[in-house]
Design an enzyme around this catalytic site. Structure first.
Site, PDB file in Angstrom:
ATOM      1  N   GLN A  97       3.762  -6.864   3.276  1.00  0.00           N
ATOM      2  CA  GLN A  97       3.522  -5.780   2.461  1.00  0.00           C
ATOM      3  C   GLN A  97       3.110  -6.108   1.045  1.00  0.00           C
ATOM      4  O   GLN A  97       2.378  -6.309   0.507  1.00  0.00           O
ATOM      5  CB  GLN A  97       4.210  -4.403   2.764  1.00  0.00           C
ATOM      6  CG  GLN A  97       4.127  -3.769   4.167  1.00  0.00           C
ATOM      7  CD  GLN A  97       4.918  -2.568   4.398  1.00  0.00           C
ATOM      8  OE1 GLN A  97       5.320  -1.710   3.552  1.00  0.00           O
ATOM      9  NE2 GLN A  97       5.044  -2.129   5.677  1.00  0.00           N
ATOM     10  N   GLU A 149       6.359   8.070   1.888  1.00  0.00           N
ATOM     11  CA  GLU A 149       7.571   8.321   1.495  1.00  0.00           C
ATOM     12  C   GLU A 149       8.307   8.799   2.840  1.00  0.00           C
ATOM     13  O   GLU A 149       9.549   9.066   2.861  1.00  0.00           O
ATOM     14  CB  GLU A 149       7.823   9.122   0.678  1.00  0.00           C
ATOM     15  CG  GLU A 149       7.341   8.551  -0.852  1.00  0.00           C
ATOM     16  CD  GLU A 149       7.556   9.605  -2.085  1.00  0.00           C
ATOM     17  OE1 GLU A 149       8.198   9.693  -2.846  1.00  0.00           O
ATOM     18  OE2 GLU A 149       6.060  10.297  -2.128  1.00  0.00           O
TER      19      GLU A 149
END
Length: 1298
Positions: free
Chosen positions: A70, A1229
């Protein structure tokens, strides 16, 4: 070879070493490898494994294509760990693959895709590895036919659900010819230097590598204080972190006598320079050659070696170094002492032997080696027939973590009996050295091995082993409990061993005790990812909705991705190190920099007096002036020609303080009325009246600790002043490049148009690189302005954890009114967060804590109030989830309390009180919760919740000391900000004459896949392949005034801007396309140019509507909601507090995912980060405000061993979000909170243990729910028998700031 700082545990190299008789490959942390130690060694870095310019190694290709990267900062380390393993074991087992990653940390991915990537190299691997399926998974029989298709393929009917994110059949096989051979010239070097010492002279230190034992002994005779360096895991860290200086270092690894490994008549002899990995391999080879009764001690050593450090450390650290450094928490020393190992010593005066016993480990002079002596080898005797040896350890993380407490125990019985002839009990982690319960052992000799002996032994141990209530490390009562818990486990292991040896003489263990035996063993995680496929009519080249590989994935895997500290040095470049406050609240009386300026290489010391403009933003200062307000407050910066010089010089800055009153904890802030904000409040219904009508009321509170961001790339800035007009380029790792520009301009007193800020990529951020990078950049910019030179300012890990704050610790108080059926009628909440010393983001965080405090529950009468506390701690700041993980955990705690009070199933009470129909939140925003209900129901179904709950209950009936728990948790997560202007975004898209496209926008790539999604958007809108499009770095030059990349909406709002720009361009091109519909894209572009059509466009998105009126307590606070549910199962060890994550099922309402691989990666990564928050990560402060947890040795984030063994993510199909880009939702999130399902699964297991022990009271567990809290909540006679300390009668080592 690039050397990295000593606390960055992920940048590895792979070395192959030609010794006298063998060649070996091993992974290593470059920060632990002194350059001199590499003479004669071939070093391979990740760039040498494969590159995008030549050929990728299959490891790199698979890691990138399986979405195992990532932010990419940890990726080279992952590649090198696997590469080293494959060089030594071309067909590794899954256990070896997992073990090879013990020393690697990742904060982004959640590890699952990394394991998937590498599992394909194992012959044990399922042929579907990496696809999200397993050919042996019986659960799959329950899935729809559409989910039983070939991996990465989809059915042609129904919802077209896909399982898996990559295509294993496309992977390249390993090509052995691609690997380097050991260089022949180094073989010649090895022969040339054979028998000759090597000597290297540095500026301050001399390095000598003797070739023979006699040379070493002569050197020790002349330089008795010179340390021996083999693995550099102790001496090196002391030098780097503690500033210890050694004028002479001895490197004895070329001495054959120190590398012996042989079997003798009575045991084995191991050379002192033998590395742990070599010791492990040697033991594995010899153990099968001997009867079990002879190898008990070797089995015990192997057990400890499996969890000791990571493979990089095991490959470097030596047995002799481990022994002689005598760390209290070292795991092998107690085992060797219990096994009566003998140390073979040598000096210029001759040889001798001493026992490796408790006296040696305590450093007693009469039992120690002299400064002139060295350990040559260690003799470890065979075990005896009637002898039993065991070792135990408990750490905050099962692998690669120092023990909280460890132990080794050995008993020898009189032949054929259970009468104790000899007994040894040793503990580590209790004092400054390993300690022995010697008196206890003497008193127990001659006793029978029975329960009376057990009871007496526990009493005697607690009387003999004294642990001060102020002991360093804290967890005092827990560690005392482990003293007797470990002995109890040893007692039962020995009983079982006696039963196995003499079946007719001893009874079976009581059923209640059987579950004590055996400890948790890790299994490599397996995953399943399920998502909806794109429409079958979507053109193949249209990438939207497909699991496209991360745009920089290949560069991450090859090490070619450039981060701030990878930028080449500029001419005249200087380095800065900062001087920080050692007091939490004090007046600065004087600053003396004279001695620092005298240090050779120092150019300047920068203070607040050097700032030409404003010192900060009015709320926080760049450099402290008259007062410091926390430990870590930056006072000045030392600028020098090298970082090492700057670091040495900063220690010579003398500062005098006058201490002022301290406020550290939330309780102290409340007492002193120390708040940043006035009360924030929302209310729905009539709470006061509702409490009069309910049948039950319960009150309680929960403490939730903070969390370090622990991004892998520390805060970094590189400032290059230009030659004219006060212009300056700033390369910075930040989420808010515009804020950097604004603050630097203000501090330097220039216009913003003179400050050009650049952020190509960020190596992890999670909110932590929002508010602090502007101040770091400003400090470096002041230094650059003063010196006229480029300045590089890279924070080391300890400073990066000391200076910026983290997630806000929270105290939540609740009062809940409910009916006998479980229906909640009234809730009254009070929240306090510890904001630290400056406002930072605390006001916004407490806003979100209050606004999101109901989670998924529709309570008719609801009130929530919150305050942000001002204390003398580092300023806590934005962190992934932004207050929701804390406030929602509080919500689930009071729902759980209601269920416990009524004796109802938790899932029943949760479901009963969830939003079911279109309704309003407590702040009057409309909510349509239908997908919340669908997520809940789907999660129940896919997790097989009810059957597994029955299985857990049945397991718990059969097991007293190990318990299973399962929990399912719903989620309503609010995305974005509560103001419209925070959602605005801009983009700039250029089309060049060759048809290539350059996309620039205001978002920052930090691992969330934003750049990849932007390319997908541009490809879709312009209707061209991805290969035509390239992203440009985030810079204030092209996109001014961009808002911070945060709040889960960065990709979609910037995507809206890119979409707008591309639609403008496509519209301009439409007349040309219509005239030549069969033409090529390049032809259309050239024709447009010839017709003077503008091939550049600016796109803009005004932002989602959002507002919040705090005077009225209502508003449309958030653009939309993300719904989800997670079910987790965990198993706990009631005796130690250890736990194992068995399985997690997540169902998420992602609507139409622009890139399912990225979104699932965000969910998984967020979940594992939440797992750390709720079960492991703990920030510790002293009563004076000094933070103890400043590196990976003291602060533990989840590792591979913590990932659920079954980790499944399901994206809800046929769901749409009409206001967002392509009907998507932000996933950045939401996954964090879903890890609370593990918290409540552990709590469920604890509740089962408490119930079996007769404890039926409603109880609350604080976060993080770590080994200490789990063990002490499972109250039993061991927790009752330990000494208790009355609070207030002693000074604690650490305080709870929540």
């Amino acid at each position: 070879m690039a050397l990295v700082d000593a606390t960055d545990w992920n940048q590895h190299v792979e070395s192959s070493e030609f010794s006298f008789t063998f060649e070996r490959h091993y992974p290593a942390n470059s920060c632990l490898l002194p350059l001199c130690s590499l003479y004669g060694t071939a070093v391979t870095t990740v760039e040498g494994v494969g590159t995008t310019k030549t050929k990728l190694h299959p490891i790199q290709q698979r890691l990138a294509k399986c979405h195992g990267s990532q932010c990419g900062f940890c990726t080279p380390g992952m590649v090198m760990s696997m590469y080293s393993l494959l060089r030594n074991h071309p067909e590794p087992t899954m256990e070896q693959i997992a073990a090879s990653l013990d020393g690697n940390l990742c904060r982004c991915t959640g590890y699952r895709p990394i394991i998937d990537s590498f599992s394909a190299f194992s012959p044990e691997c399922c042929p579907l590895a990496g696809s999200g399926k397993c050919c042996m998974d019986k659960e799959e029989k329950k899935e729809k036919d559409s989910e039983r298709e070939h991996p990465s393929s989809c059915s042609g009917e129904g919802n077209r659900m896909c399982s898996g994110l990559c295509k294993p059949e496309e992977f390249h096989p390993i090509d052995p010819t691609q690997d380097y051979i050991f260089p022949p010239e180094l073989m010649r070097v090895a022969e040339e230097i054979k028998g000759r010492p090597l000597l290297f002279n540095g500026e301050r230190t001399t390095w000598i590598s003797p070739a023979s034992l006699q040379e070493l002994l002569n050197l020790k005779a002349n330089y008795p204080n010179a340390p021996l360096v083999v693995g550099n895991t102790s001496v090196g860290l002391d030098m780097k972190l503690l500033g210890v200086y050694h004028p002479l270092l001895l490197h004895p690894t070329r001495i054959p006598d120190l590398h012996v490994a042989r079997v003798g008549d009575n045991g084995i002899v191991i050379g002192a320079a033998t590395h742990f990995a070599q010791l492990r391999d040697f033991l594995l080879a010899i153990i099968p050659e001997f009867p079990m009764e002879k190898t008990k001690i070797y089995h015990t050593l192997l057990k400890q070696l499996r969890t000791l450090a990571g493979e990089q450390i095991r490959s470097l650290a030596s047995l002799g170094g481990h022994i002689v450094s005598r760390g209290s928490t070292w795991d092998l020393n107690p085992v060797l002492a219990a096994g009566k190992a003998i140390l073979n010593l040598a000096s210029i005066d001759g040889t001798r032997q001493i026992p490796l016993n408790d006296e040696f480990l305590a450093g007693l002079p009469q039992a120690d080696l002299s400064p002139r002596e060295v350990i040559v080898s260690v003799f470890i005797p065979f075990s005896k027939k009637d002898e039993f040896v065991s070792a135990f350890r408990q750490a905050e993380r099962r692998k690669n973590a120092l023990s909280v407490t460890n132990s080794a125990m050995k008993v020898l019985f009189q032949p054929g009996t259970d009468v104790i002839e000899d007994l040894a009990i040793l503990y580590g982690g209790i004092g400054p050295t390993t300690v022995s319960a010697r008196n206890t052992c003497q008193l127990l000799i001659g006793r029978n091995w029975n329960e009376q002996m057990l009871n007496d032994a526990c009493r005697l141990i607690l009387e003999e082993i004294i642990l001060s209530p102020s002991a360093p490390g804290g967890k005092v009562e827990y560690r005392r409990t482990l003293l007797v818990s470990f002995f109890f486990r040893f007692y039962l292991e020995v009983l079982q061993g006696l039963k196995n040896m003499y079946p007719s003489m001893y009874p079976d263990l009581p059923k209640e005790y059987a579950s004590v035996l055996g400890e948790f063993h890790d299994k490599p995680p397996q995953g399943m990812q399920t998502y909806q496929d794109v429409d079958p009519h979507q053109p193949p080249q249209d990438p939207v909705g497909r699991p496209i590989m991360l745009q920089s994935g290949m560069k991450h895997a090859t090490g070619e991705a450039v981060y701030v500290d990878d930028i080449a040095p500029a001419d005249g470049q200087l380095y800065m190190a900062v001087v920080t406050s050692t007091r939490a609240h004090a007046r600065i009386l004087s600053i003396d920099v004279s001695e620092a300026l005298e240090e050779p290489g120092v150019v300047a010391v920068v203070t607040a007096d050097d700032i030409p403009g404003e010192n900060g933003d009015g709320k926080e200062k760049v450099f402290a002036e008259d007062e410091v307000i926390y430990i870590g407050h930056i006072i000045c910066g030392v600028v020098a020609e090298s970082y090492e010089c700057a670091k040495r010089a900063r220690g010579k800055v003398k500062i005098e303080y006058q201490d002022l009153e301290l406020i550290l904890t939330i309780e102290e802030a409340i007492e002193h009325n120390s708040f940043f904000t006035k009360e924030k409040k929302i209310e729905k219904g009539n709470v006061k009246e509702a409490f009069k009508t309910v049948e039950n009321i319960i009150e309680g509170k929960i403490h939730i600790g903070g969390q370090e961001h622990f991004y892998l790339e520390t805060d970094s800035v590189f400032v290059i002043p230009r030659k004219e007009d006060n212009e300056m380029d700033i390369y910075v790792s930040t989420q808010d490049t515009s804020k950097v520009q604004q603050l630097v301009a203000s501090v330097l007193d220039v216009q913003s148009n003179r400050i050009m800020c650049h952020t190509r990529r960020v190596g992890g951020a999670f909110g932590g690189k929002t508010t602090k990078p502007p101040f770091f950049s400003a400090a470096a910019a002041v230094a650059a302005r003063k010196t006229g030179c480029p300045v590089r300012f890279i924070l080391e890990r300890d400073d990066d954890m000391l200076i910026p704050g983290g997630r806000h610790p929270l105290l939540g108080k609740y009062k809940v009114g409910f009916m006998n059926d479980g229906k909640i009628k009234a809730v009254d909440l009070l929240f306090y967060i510890n904001g630290g010393c400056t406002p930072d983001e605390s006001e916004l965080v407490i806003d979100y804590v209050v606004l999101k405090s109901s989670n998924a529950y529709d309570v008719p009468n609801f009130r929530s109030c919150g305050w942000a506390c001002k204390t003398n701690l580092p300023s806590n700041t934005a962190f992934r989830g932004f207050g929701f993980p804390q406030s929602a955990l509080c919500a689930e705690t009071w729902v759980t309390a209601v269920a416990d009070q009524l004796g109802l199933p938790h899932d029943q009470v949760r479901e009963m009180n969830m939003y079911k129909k279109v309704s309003e939140t407590p702040f009057k925003e409309e909510i349509d919760p239908r997908n919340l209900v669908v997520c809940w129901e789907k999660c129940l179904e896919r997790s097989d919740y009810y059957n597994r709950r029955k299985e857990a209950e049945e397991f718990n009936k059969q097991s007293y000391w190990k318990k299973k728990g399962i929990a399912i948790i719903p989620m309503k997560f609010s995305v974005g900000f509560n103001a419209t202007h925070y959602h605005q975004a801009a983009a700039l898209v250029h089309i060049y004459l060759d048809g290539s496209v350059l996309v620039s926008h205001g978002g920052v790539e930090m691992g969330q896949g934003m750049y990849t999604k932007m390319l997908q958007v541009a490809s879709h809108e312009l209707k061209i392949p991805l290969s035509y499009i390239h992203p440009y770095e985030r810079t204030t030059v092209t996109i001014p005034n961009a808002v911070v990349t945060a709040g889960s909406v960065g990709s979609e709002v910037n995507g809206k801007a890119v979409q707008n720009a591309c639609q403008i361009l496509r519209k301009r091109l439409e007349p040309i396309i219509q005239k030549n519909p069969e033409g090529k894209w390049e032809d259309w572009i050239m024709k447009a140019y010839e017709e003077s059509i503008n091939l550049s466009a600016t796109g803009f998105f005004k932002g989602y509507f959002a507002n919040m009126d705090w005077e009225k307590g209502e508003g449309h606070a958030f653009p939309y909601f993300v719904f989800g549910a997670a079910c987790s199962e965990a198993e706990i060890d009631c005796l130690t507090g250890d736990h194992k994550n068995i399985r997690t099922d997540i169902v998420m309402d992602a609507c139409f995912s622009i890139n399912p691989a990225i979104d699932i990666g965000q969910i998984e990564g967020g979940f594992i980060q939440g797992l750390g928050l709720y079960t492991m990560e703990e920030i510790k402060f002293s009563p004076e405000g000094q933070q103890y947890t400043l590196g990976p040795d003291t602060y533990k984030i989840p590792a591979v061993c913590d990932v659920p063994e079954q980790f499944r993510v399901y994206l809800l199909p046929n769901s749409r979000n009409p206001i967002a880009l392509y009907s998507s939702k932000g996933m950045g999130e939401a996954g964090v909170f879903l890890a609370s399902s593990v918290f409540f699964a552990i709590r469920d297991a604890v509740a089962a243990a408490r119930k079996e022990r007769g404890l039926y009271d409603v109880f609350t567990l604080d976060s993080p729910l770590n080994v200490e809290k789990i063990r002490m909540a499972c109250a039993d006679h061991f927790t009752e028998m330990i000494p208790k300390d009355k609070p207030g009668t002693y000074k604690p080592w650490a305080i709870n700031v929540d």
